[in-house]
Design a protein around this motif. Structure first.
Motif, PDB file in Angstrom:
ATOM      1  N   LYS A 108       0.864  -1.184   0.000  1.00 19.96           N
ATOM      2  CA  LYS A 108       0.000   0.000   0.000  1.00 19.96           C
ATOM      3  C   LYS A 108       0.896   1.228   0.000  1.00 19.96           C
ATOM      4  CE  LYS A 108      -4.364  -1.499   1.853  1.00 19.96           C
ATOM      5  NZ  LYS A 108      -5.369  -1.279   2.876  1.00 19.96           N
ATOM      6  N   ILE A 109       0.758   2.024  -1.030  1.00 24.10           N
ATOM      7  CA  ILE A 109       1.509   3.258  -1.162  1.00 24.10           C
ATOM      8  C   ILE A 109       0.710   4.363  -0.469  1.00 24.10           C
ATOM      9  CG2 ILE A 109       2.648   4.828  -2.779  1.00 24.10           C
ATOM     10  CD1 ILE A 109       3.557   1.832  -2.939  1.00 24.10           C
ATOM     11  N   LEU A 110       1.400   5.152   0.330  1.00 24.19           N
ATOM     12  CA  LEU A 110       0.760   6.210   1.126  1.00 24.19           C
ATOM     13  C   LEU A 110      -0.305   5.641   2.065  1.00 24.19           C
ATOM     14  CD1 LEU A 110       0.381   8.924  -1.660  1.00 24.19           C
ATOM     15  CD2 LEU A 110       2.160   8.786   0.093  1.00 24.19           C
ATOM     16  N   GLY A 111      -0.226   4.330   2.331  1.00 22.59           N
ATOM     17  CA  GLY A 111      -1.195   3.690   3.209  1.00 22.59           C
ATOM     18  C   GLY A 111      -2.573   3.541   2.602  1.00 22.59           C
ATOM     19  N   LEU A 112      -2.737   3.943   1.326  1.00 27.05           N
ATOM     20  CA  LEU A 112      -4.060   3.948   0.697  1.00 27.05           C
ATOM     21  C   LEU A 112      -4.128   3.200  -0.627  1.00 27.05           C
ATOM     22  CD1 LEU A 112      -4.795   7.746   1.228  1.00 27.05           C
ATOM     23  CD2 LEU A 112      -5.756   5.861   2.542  1.00 27.05           C
TER      24      LEU A 112
END
Length: 190
Positions: free
Chosen positions: A142-146
């Motif tokens: 998950k990039i940027l947690g999103l």
């Protein structure tokens, strides 16, 4: 008759102190390992090996002590530390690994600036290791947690838990990296 004198008084046994306080004190100024010199790394490795010889948990993967959220205190893994990235792009703040031994899943979470995450399936080789060719099979990043990105089929690794107690964990990875983690929250799930 002379009073008896015990041998320990003549030859005192040195006090044995657990090496974990020494290990924790040694890694404290090293920014999770980012500031560790070769000499620092060797010293930390010696302290970790001393701790591993006294591992109280003989079957870490079968232990309830392994499940929960662990904070990374130290590693030799340059990729996790972001050692090759410009300072502004390196993870700051805490980095966590969350493990659930009941479901054999894990999630690594890094802090700012990107809050990246990776989820994984754990495939145990024995009671101590998720070794073998694909012991840790990464499933999703998950990039940027999103933003979810499916992990490539060859995204895999191995990890051996070499020391585990209620508060501290030492693990070694398939690329020779050392990881020292402290338990943060037993209730967190991946």
């Amino acid at each position: 008759m002379l009073p008896s004198c015990s041998l320990p008084l003549l030859h005192p046994t040195p006090a044995i102190f657990p090496p974990s306080p020494q290990l924790l004190e040694a890694i404290k100024p090293l920014k999770r390992g980012l500031n560790a010199s070769e000499e620092d790394q060797q010293r930390i490795d010696r302290l970790a090996r001393a701790l591993e010889r006294r591992n109280p948990t003989k079957k870490p993967l079968a232990s309830d002590l392994l499940s929960g959220q662990w904070e990374l205190l130290y590693t030799t893994s340059g990729s996790i530390l972001g050692a090759n990235r410009p300072a502004l792009l390196r993870p700051t703040g805490p980095t966590y690994q969350v493990i659930d031994t009941a479901t054999l899943t894990a999630r690594n979470k890094e802090g700012p600036p990107f809050f990246n995450q990776v989820s994984a399936e754990l495939i145990p080789q024995n009671d101590r290791s998720v070794k073998a060719r694909k012991g840790v099979l990464f499933k999703e990043f998950k990039i940027l947690g999103l933003i979810p990105v499916k992990a490539p089929a060859n995204a895999a690794g191995a990890l051996e838990v070499t020391y585990l107690d209620e508060d501290l964990r030492v693990s070694r990875g398939d690329k020779g990296n050392l990881f020292v983690l402290r338990m943060q929250n037993r209730r967190v799930k991946p």
